[in-house]
Design an enzyme around this catalytic site. Structure first.
Site, mmCIF file in Angstrom:
data_model
loop_
_atom_site.group_PDB
_atom_site.id
_atom_site.type_symbol
_atom_site.label_atom_id
_atom_site.label_comp_id
_atom_site.label_asym_id
_atom_site.label_seq_id
_atom_site.Cartn_x
_atom_site.Cartn_y
_atom_site.Cartn_z
ATOM 1 N N ASP A 266 -26.471 -33.278 0.240
ATOM 2 C CA ASP A 266 -26.191 -33.020 1.649
ATOM 3 C C ASP A 266 -27.250 -32.105 2.249
ATOM 4 O O ASP A 266 -27.951 -31.382 1.528
ATOM 5 C CB ASP A 266 -24.809 -32.368 1.803
ATOM 6 C CG ASP A 266 -23.683 -33.398 1.826
ATOM 7 O OD1 ASP A 266 -23.980 -34.607 1.842
ATOM 8 O OD2 ASP A 266 -22.512 -32.991 1.818
ATOM 9 N N ASP A 268 -26.370 -29.738 4.648
ATOM 10 C CA ASP A 268 -25.759 -28.464 5.034
ATOM 11 C C ASP A 268 -25.289 -27.671 3.814
ATOM 12 O O ASP A 268 -24.152 -27.207 3.748
ATOM 13 C CB ASP A 268 -24.600 -28.696 6.002
ATOM 14 C CG ASP A 268 -23.527 -29.610 5.430
ATOM 15 O OD1 ASP A 268 -23.821 -30.376 4.482
ATOM 16 O OD2 ASP A 268 -22.388 -29.565 5.933
ATOM 17 N N ASP A 392 -18.297 -42.394 -1.544
ATOM 18 C CA ASP A 392 -18.662 -41.845 -2.851
ATOM 19 C C ASP A 392 -17.626 -42.206 -3.917
ATOM 20 O O ASP A 392 -17.964 -42.564 -5.045
ATOM 21 C CB ASP A 392 -18.855 -40.331 -2.773
ATOM 22 C CG ASP A 392 -17.758 -39.608 -2.000
ATOM 23 O OD1 ASP A 392 -16.708 -40.222 -1.714
ATOM 24 O OD2 ASP A 392 -17.961 -38.418 -1.672
ATOM 25 N N HIS A 416 -21.461 -25.203 -0.616
ATOM 26 C CA HIS A 416 -21.077 -26.033 0.526
ATOM 27 C C HIS A 416 -19.847 -25.412 1.167
ATOM 28 O O HIS A 416 -19.057 -24.748 0.492
ATOM 29 C CB HIS A 416 -20.760 -27.458 0.040
ATOM 30 C CG HIS A 416 -20.642 -28.482 1.130
ATOM 31 N ND1 HIS A 416 -19.529 -28.605 1.936
ATOM 32 C CD2 HIS A 416 -21.502 -29.461 1.541
ATOM 33 C CE1 HIS A 416 -19.705 -29.603 2.779
ATOM 34 N NE2 HIS A 416 -20.894 -30.137 2.571
#
Length: 489
Positions: A266, A268, A392, A416
């Site tokens: 990712d 972020d 996923d 995260h």
């Protein structure tokens, strides 16, 4: 044994120190410091630690202990080598744990200046357990370049059909899709470049840009891209959601690179860069091809591990904890050494670390960090065009049906935002939660569907009582579109 390039090349997990300036709770992911010598330990980089005479430091930590039970279960290895350089004189005490967290002394070595290697068997880790070492300095001692190393290069792997494939090289294409998070995307690129060892195994960085706020307009972008040079490839495309971004990465990696591994990440997030090397090495040394998933640490409570592994509950076909999984574990409060008596609370996982010593077998891993051997991607094909949610999960379920299991690997992790602070089950994303859950259930659920329908009915009652009428309307549209069939995808 003397130092040699073979051992260095076969390092599967380096011993790392926290970055300078990290708060004490984050430091506990790397080292356990005695109260009296917190200010006396010294390190100028991430691979060299000076311990004053008479002091002790332990590496029984999340990032530096060796998850031996996972290597015993999934790898080709029968043993692992602890390699380190020392300047001074110190006692190296090596320990292992059982699946219930009980500590067992393995060996003690009084060592002096030089390079040292200790080979340790992996035979005692069927259901769980870690390996780690403590250092007691007889004189002021500097420990450097320590790592857990494989005794040899990886061998061939066995495919699900029994055929044999040659071992893969230590190279990876890293893919980072981004959507209107230019600052985060540039920070991710910078993190990939900060560790020379990790940077050295990255073939390509693939970045689909699906937004209208571009990383290319962000300060620091030009320098980050210049570092990677021709290894960096950006692809601007419309907003196709996470699944569209990751699908573009899969397509580009398979069609336009020869990288033996493809890693999703990712934008972020914050990452411990060595996690990339650890995931690649776990996949290279696996007895047969596996998907290697990274774990999630909480970006807002950085010493907290979100979960050790998940599966799909077959009763209602919802995400849930894998057997023996642990949620929201704070290593600053309960390090790996925190082993209670199991009597004080109904849930012992809430106050000690015993469950973290048990191996957890999962069904899928989130794509905040997930690595695929090329052969798995070629066999599985592209992710389903689900926009967001369940892509996923479906990919791992499909891979498992093709004979490629998923493993969530301890010590390979990103930070995260925790799901509890990112509740998207009642806004517009509720459509994709339900529609895609039904799509994946239609593909993989066996038996009576009453558990699924009861779950949806219970959810409807809850939304009704909370007057969440827009969520209900969205979910009705999701069910209609599911029943209309796949053409709309």
């Amino acid at each position: 044994m003397t130092a040699n390039n073979t051992v260095s090349d076969n390092a599967v997990q380096r011993i790392l120190l926290p970055k300078r300036g990290e708060p004490f709770d984050v430091r506990m992911l790397y080292i356990i410091e005695a109260e009296q010598n917190r200010e006396r330990l010294r390190w100028s980089d991430r691979t060299s630690l000076t311990v004053p005479a008479g002091e002790e430091v332990s590496f029984q930590t999340y990032f530096n202990a060796f998850p031996a039970s996972y290597w015993r279960r999934w790898s080709q290895l029968d043993s692992i080598i602890l390699a380190l350089d020392i300047d001074g004189e110190a006692n190296i005490s090596i320990y292992r744990s059982k699946q219930d967290g009980q500590r067992i002394s393995v060996a003690n070595h009084l060592v002096s200046t030089g390079h040292h290697e200790f080979e340790l068997a992996l035979k005692n880790f069927e259901d769980g357990g870690w390996l780690w070492f403590d250092v007691t300095a007889e004189s002021e001692s500097t420990i450097s370049q320590a790592a857990w190393c494989a005794p040899s290069a990886p061998g061939p792997q066995t495919m699900p059909d029994g055929s044999i494939i040659e071992p893969s090289e230590k190279r990876v294409a890293v893919g980072i899709p981004t959507f209107n998070r230019p600052t985060d995307a540039v920070a991710a690129l910078q993190a990939l470049a900060e560790d020379p060892v990790v940077d050295g195994i990255i073939d390509f960085v693939l970045m689909p840009d699906q937004g209208n706020q571009h990383p290319a307009d962000e300060p620091g972008y030009d320098e980050a891209v210049a570092h990677f040079g021709e290894r960096f490839r950006e692809f601007r495309q419309g907003n196709l959601g996470g699944s569209g971004g990751y699908s573009r990465i899969m397509f580009e990696a398979l069609e336009n690179t020869d990288s033996p591994f493809i890693l999703y990440m990712d934008d972020d997030i914050a990452i411990e860069p060595d996690s990339i090397l650890r995931a690649v090495q776990a996949a290279r040394y696996a007895a047969s091809p596996i998907i290697v998933g990274g774990q999630m640490l909480n970006l807002q409570e950085r010493s907290q591990l979100r979960t050790t592994g998940e599966q799909v509950n077959r009763g209602d076909f919802m995400w849930g904890a894998a057997p023996h999984a642990v949620y929201d574990h704070d290593f600053a409060k309960y390090p790996l050494s925190a082993i209670g008596d199991g009597q004080s609370h109904k849930d012992p996982n809430s106050y000690d670390s015993r469950a973290l010593h048990r191996r957890v077998d999962v069904e899928y891993n989130g794509w905040w960090m997930c690595l695929f051997p090329r052969i798995v991607a070629e066999t599985n094909g592209q992710p389903l065009p689900l926009f967001i949610k369940w892509d996923d999960t479906e990919y791992s379920l499909r891979a498992a049906a093709n004979g490629f299991p998923t493993v969530t690997w301890p010590g390979a992790a990103i930070w995260h935002m925790a799901w509890a602070d990112k509740d998207d089950a009642i806004d517009w994303q509720a459509y994709f939660h339900l529609r895609n859950r039904l799509i994946v259930a239609a593909l993989y659920h066996d038996g009576d569907a009453k558990g699924i329908t009861r779950s949806i009915f219970k959810s409807t009652l809850k939304h009704t009582m909370c007057m969440e009428y827009s969520t209900m309307a969205i979910q009705i549209e999701a069910m209609k579109d599911f029943l209309a069939g796949p053409d709309q995808l």
